[in-house]
Design a protein around this motif. Structure first.
Motif, PDB file in Angstrom:
ATOM      1  N   PRO A  23       0.823  -1.219   0.000  1.00 27.61           N
ATOM      2  CA  PRO A  23       0.000   0.000   0.000  1.00 27.61           C
ATOM      3  C   PRO A  23       0.854   1.265   0.000  1.00 27.61           C
ATOM      4  O   PRO A  23       2.065   1.217   0.203  1.00 27.61           O
ATOM      5  CB  PRO A  23      -0.797  -0.121   1.296  1.00 27.61           C
ATOM      6  N   LYS A 134      -5.456  -2.136  -5.370  1.00 27.84           N
ATOM      7  CA  LYS A 134      -5.801  -3.184  -4.421  1.00 27.84           C
ATOM      8  C   LYS A 134      -5.670  -4.574  -5.041  1.00 27.84           C
ATOM      9  O   LYS A 134      -5.232  -5.514  -4.384  1.00 27.84           O
ATOM     10  CB  LYS A 134      -7.244  -2.969  -3.940  1.00 27.84           C
ATOM     11  N   ASN A 137      -2.073  -5.433  -5.000  1.00 30.98           N
ATOM     12  CA  ASN A 137      -1.380  -4.952  -3.803  1.00 30.98           C
ATOM     13  C   ASN A 137      -0.087  -4.219  -4.173  1.00 30.98           C
ATOM     14  O   ASN A 137       0.998  -4.532  -3.691  1.00 30.98           O
ATOM     15  CB  ASN A 137      -1.080  -6.094  -2.833  1.00 30.98           C
TER      16      ASN A 137
END
Length: 198
Positions: A23, A134, A137
């Motif tokens: 992230p 997402k 990742n």
């Protein structure tokens, strides 16, 4: 700083967007950020390659901010092959040094965030943005070094150098230099961007 970037650009010019695993990291923005003082015209001196400026192709990149309170407007422009590309958006200061930029086309809006990591308001600015994917990742880092004029003075270069030397989120080797020469910036054709960039 530019002595490091000038060397790095030889290796980075052919690279594309800057992507990392995981992230987006937390970043520290300018304390006691003065949004209205940040308004006005900024010339991009260097950047991480990004789709909005066609990786390394965009030259003569300029950001013009009109600020009123915690809201404002932005016009970003760059030149590719004698065509100036303009895009217009709305600004909202959402936290100290964190500016939300909203582009709206066909009734649909998309937000991105500019984090001002360092600036003296009158000569230089270091900006950062991050997109998290997402699905894989991963995150993409975008970064800009900007100047109030088409050339940074020695003091601004020194401050930028010091910031990059200790930064945990920016790498001077990832930047590509911009250009603001009359030959490159001459653009008889202007095209307004009316669709979302990736």
């Amino acid at each position: 700083m530019f002595r490091y970037i000038a060397i790095a650009v030889l290796f980075a010019a052919a690279t594309s967007e800057v992507i990392f695993e995981g992230p987006c990291p937390d970043v520290k923005t300018v304390e006691n950020f003065e949004f209205e003082a940040y308004g006005g015209t900024w010339y991009e001196m260097a950047r991480y390659p990004n789709a909005g400026e066609e990786d390394t192709k965009g030259k003569c990149t300029i950001a013009e901010y009109t600020v009123n309170g915690d809201k404002g407007k932005v016009k970003n422009s760059h030149v590719i092959d004698a065509v100036q590309h303009d895009i217009y958006g709305d600004l909202t200061l959402v936290a100290p040094g964190k500016i939300m930029i909203t582009y709206t086309f066909g009734g649909l809006s998309k937000n991105s965030y500019l984090y001002v990591l360092d600036t003296d308001y009158k000569s230089y600015s270091i900006g950062y943005s991050c997109k998290y994917f997402k699905d894989g990742n991963k995150h993409q880092v975008l970064a800009w070094i900007k100047s109030r004029s088409k050339k940074l003075d020695c003091e601004a270069k020194y401050k930028i150098d010091n910031f990059l030397r200790t930064s945990k989120v920016l790498d001077s080797a990832r930047f590509v230099l911009n250009e603001h020469s009359e030959a490159v910036c001459t653009a008889p054709t202007i095209k307004t961007i009316t669709e979302f960039l990736k």
